[in-house]
Design a protein around this motif. Sequence first.
Motif, mmCIF file in Angstrom:
data_model
loop_
_atom_site.group_PDB
_atom_site.id
_atom_site.type_symbol
_atom_site.label_atom_id
_atom_site.label_comp_id
_atom_site.label_asym_id
_atom_site.label_seq_id
_atom_site.Cartn_x
_atom_site.Cartn_y
_atom_site.Cartn_z
ATOM 1 N N LYS A 48 9.771 61.857 5.593
ATOM 2 C CA LYS A 48 9.152 61.200 4.428
ATOM 3 C C LYS A 48 8.894 59.723 4.739
ATOM 4 C CE LYS A 48 13.623 60.622 2.149
ATOM 5 N NZ LYS A 48 14.653 61.526 2.605
ATOM 6 N N ARG A 49 8.200 59.093 3.822
ATOM 7 C CA ARG A 49 7.673 57.748 4.080
ATOM 8 C C ARG A 49 8.736 56.748 4.551
ATOM 9 N NH1 ARG A 49 3.471 55.641 4.801
ATOM 10 N NH2 ARG A 49 3.045 53.449 4.440
ATOM 11 N N GLU A 50 9.890 56.701 3.825
ATOM 12 C CA GLU A 50 10.850 55.646 4.218
ATOM 13 C C GLU A 50 11.458 55.906 5.598
ATOM 14 O OE1 GLU A 50 14.274 57.073 1.155
ATOM 15 O OE2 GLU A 50 12.116 57.280 0.881
ATOM 16 N N ASN A 51 11.611 57.200 5.924
ATOM 17 C CA ASN A 51 12.097 57.519 7.278
ATOM 18 C C ASN A 51 11.068 57.126 8.335
ATOM 19 O OD1 ASN A 51 14.419 58.471 6.219
ATOM 20 N ND2 ASN A 51 14.119 60.617 6.767
ATOM 21 N N MET A 52 9.807 57.426 8.031
ATOM 22 C CA MET A 52 8.756 57.094 8.997
ATOM 23 C C MET A 52 8.707 55.572 9.215
ATOM 24 S SD MET A 52 7.744 59.908 10.098
ATOM 25 C CE MET A 52 6.398 59.450 11.185
ATOM 26 N N LYS A 53 8.998 54.841 8.150
ATOM 27 C CA LYS A 53 9.005 53.375 8.271
ATOM 28 C C LYS A 53 10.124 52.936 9.221
ATOM 29 C CE LYS A 53 8.785 49.386 5.110
ATOM 30 N NZ LYS A 53 8.442 48.523 6.220
ATOM 31 N N LYS A 54 11.264 53.585 9.089
ATOM 32 C CA LYS A 54 12.399 53.251 9.957
ATOM 33 C C LYS A 54 12.059 53.584 11.420
ATOM 34 C CE LYS A 54 17.354 53.585 10.279
ATOM 35 N NZ LYS A 54 18.608 54.180 9.902
ATOM 36 N N ILE A 55 11.407 54.742 11.603
ATOM 37 C CA ILE A 55 11.008 55.149 12.956
ATOM 38 C C ILE A 55 10.016 54.136 13.526
ATOM 39 C CG2 ILE A 55 9.708 56.914 14.249
ATOM 40 C CD1 ILE A 55 11.052 59.003 12.296
ATOM 41 N N GLU A 56 9.069 53.718 12.700
ATOM 42 C CA GLU A 56 8.069 52.734 13.159
ATOM 43 C C GLU A 56 8.726 51.429 13.606
ATOM 44 O OE1 GLU A 56 4.973 52.049 10.283
ATOM 45 O OE2 GLU A 56 4.208 54.097 10.483
ATOM 46 N N GLU A 57 9.717 51.002 12.821
ATOM 47 C CA GLU A 57 10.398 49.740 13.165
ATOM 48 C C GLU A 57 11.079 49.819 14.532
ATOM 49 O OE1 GLU A 57 12.975 49.241 9.842
ATOM 50 O OE2 GLU A 57 11.332 48.653 8.507
ATOM 51 N N ASN A 58 11.574 51.010 14.855
ATOM 52 C CA ASN A 58 12.285 51.196 16.134
ATOM 53 C C ASN A 58 11.390 51.740 17.242
ATOM 54 O OD1 ASN A 58 15.127 50.651 15.542
ATOM 55 N ND2 ASN A 58 14.906 52.310 14.055
ATOM 56 N N TRP A 59 10.110 51.850 16.941
ATOM 57 C CA TRP A 59 9.237 52.657 17.807
ATOM 58 C C TRP A 59 9.262 52.237 19.277
ATOM 59 C CZ3 TRP A 59 7.423 56.991 18.896
ATOM 60 C CH2 TRP A 59 6.374 57.144 19.797
ATOM 61 N N GLU A 60 9.122 50.934 19.545
ATOM 62 C CA GLU A 60 9.045 50.490 20.948
ATOM 63 C C GLU A 60 10.332 50.839 21.704
ATOM 64 O OE1 GLU A 60 6.509 49.603 22.710
ATOM 65 O OE2 GLU A 60 5.185 49.647 20.965
ATOM 66 N N GLU A 61 11.469 50.620 21.045
ATOM 67 C CA GLU A 61 12.765 50.938 21.684
ATOM 68 C C GLU A 61 12.914 52.441 21.915
ATOM 69 O OE1 GLU A 61 16.188 49.357 19.576
ATOM 70 O OE2 GLU A 61 14.929 47.668 18.939
ATOM 71 N N ILE A 62 12.478 53.219 20.916
ATOM 72 C CA ILE A 62 12.585 54.681 21.027
ATOM 73 C C ILE A 62 11.745 55.164 22.208
ATOM 74 C CG2 ILE A 62 11.880 56.857 19.923
ATOM 75 C CD1 ILE A 62 12.651 55.578 17.215
ATOM 76 N N LYS A 63 10.523 54.680 22.250
ATOM 77 C CA LYS A 63 9.601 55.117 23.300
ATOM 78 C C LYS A 63 10.153 54.760 24.677
ATOM 79 C CE LYS A 63 5.442 53.140 23.955
ATOM 80 N NZ LYS A 63 4.051 52.761 23.700
ATOM 81 N N LYS A 64 10.648 53.540 24.789
ATOM 82 C CA LYS A 64 11.175 53.071 26.076
ATOM 83 C C LYS A 64 12.340 53.960 26.530
ATOM 84 C CE LYS A 64 11.576 48.554 27.008
ATOM 85 N NZ LYS A 64 12.139 47.216 26.798
ATOM 86 N N ALA A 65 13.252 54.269 25.597
ATOM 87 C CA ALA A 65 14.436 55.073 25.950
ATOM 88 C C ALA A 65 14.048 56.492 26.360
ATOM 89 C CB ALA A 65 15.421 55.103 24.782
ATOM 90 N N ILE A 66 13.058 57.063 25.678
ATOM 91 C CA ILE A 66 12.621 58.433 26.017
ATOM 92 C C ILE A 66 11.992 58.447 27.412
ATOM 93 C CG2 ILE A 66 10.990 60.290 25.445
ATOM 94 C CD1 ILE A 66 11.392 59.598 22.472
ATOM 95 N N ILE A 67 11.097 57.511 27.672
ATOM 96 C CA ILE A 67 10.423 57.489 28.983
ATOM 97 C C ILE A 67 11.439 57.233 30.099
ATOM 98 C CG2 ILE A 67 8.759 56.195 30.411
ATOM 99 C CD1 ILE A 67 7.128 55.807 27.775
ATOM 100 N N LEU A 68 12.366 56.318 29.850
ATOM 101 C CA LEU A 68 13.377 55.992 30.856
ATOM 102 C C LEU A 68 14.254 57.210 31.178
ATOM 103 C CD1 LEU A 68 14.177 53.535 32.503
ATOM 104 C CD2 LEU A 68 15.788 52.898 30.717
ATOM 105 N N THR A 69 14.607 57.962 30.141
ATOM 106 C CA THR A 69 15.441 59.158 30.356
ATOM 107 C C THR A 69 14.722 60.166 31.238
ATOM 108 O OG1 THR A 69 16.551 58.844 28.241
ATOM 109 C CG2 THR A 69 16.634 61.057 29.173
ATOM 110 N N PHE A 70 13.454 60.405 30.957
ATOM 111 C CA PHE A 70 12.714 61.372 31.767
ATOM 112 C C PHE A 70 12.501 60.852 33.191
ATOM 113 C CE2 PHE A 70 12.014 63.382 27.717
ATOM 114 C CZ PHE A 70 12.030 64.733 28.056
ATOM 115 N N SER A 71 12.294 59.542 33.332
ATOM 116 C CA SER A 71 12.186 58.967 34.685
ATOM 117 C C SER A 71 13.492 59.189 35.436
ATOM 118 C CB SER A 71 11.910 57.462 34.629
ATOM 119 O OG SER A 71 10.720 57.217 33.931
#
Length: 309
Positions: A48-71
């Motif tokens: 829902k909207r407020e969760n998506m907002k929280k995800i957006e706020e953390n987006w760069e960190e989330i993306k970095k951690a996911i890519i790093l894990t797969f690397s």
Amino acid sequence: EKYDAREEIYKLTDEINNMGIHITKDFVMKSFLVLSDLDIAFKVKNFKRENMKKIEENWEEIKKAIILTFSFIKECGYKDEFITSYNALLPIVYYLKKIKAEDKFLSSKVYEKDREIIKKWFACSLVKKVFGGSSDTILKEYRSIIRKTNSGNFPIKEIIDKFKNTNRSISFDDEYINSIIDDSYFGNKKTFSILLIMQDDNIASGVELSVDHIHPQIMFKKNKIKGIIDKNNIDYYKHNICNLQILPKSINSSKGDKPLEDWINSSDAKKFSFLIPQLGDYSINNCIEFFEARRKLLIEKLHEKLSFN
């Protein structure tokens, strides 16, 4: 809006698929919930909207951690065909996000111990199928352990203690070690993880790996092996882990169908061969003695490598 969530999810999924490991958009969305400390059940209401907002706020960190894990797991030698559960990656992603890991995590000496622990934990959790079945509950427990830890490393001790004597334990007793050696064959996904747990670091990270038959498969043709192995047991001796090792893909290709007795003296064998018993005779005629001797070595090595001290 800062991000078009849908587009970002597609982009991230494509980026990881381009690394040669195939994940789905659902996996990426599940990662968002885990990494944003939200309820991790895959339900519409959790997006829902407020969760998506929280995800957006953390987006760069989330993306970095996911890519790093797969690397990282790619550097360890994992490919699609060796990964039995993608959910097993989520504790690593969560941990890397927590410690704000950068690219230097992959190579810096500072993180060497951490990399070793994570690689071993990941392999063990795949072998024990820790994240099989419905894994939301266990993911929550892992998240909570990692969030609270301040040990300075991936919290392996806390994980072992928490799941001791449960079916999510990553401890291996003697009986289990014997049974996994006997049940691990060429083509099983878990076989690679078991070999990787035992492997000493004689292969540079980031090299493409493959599973090699030490006595080549061609040597087990019925006419070559007649009178040595009962025909009902040929597949067992040919494909069991006792006749397998991990080699760099290029070395495996050049080894080809060379009989072990010829390969054993090559410079490649001296550099890369793994836990080959000392025997007087490496011919296929002596393959049963080779097999039994190597089984002992593998069991000893697993005991040594599986203690998380």
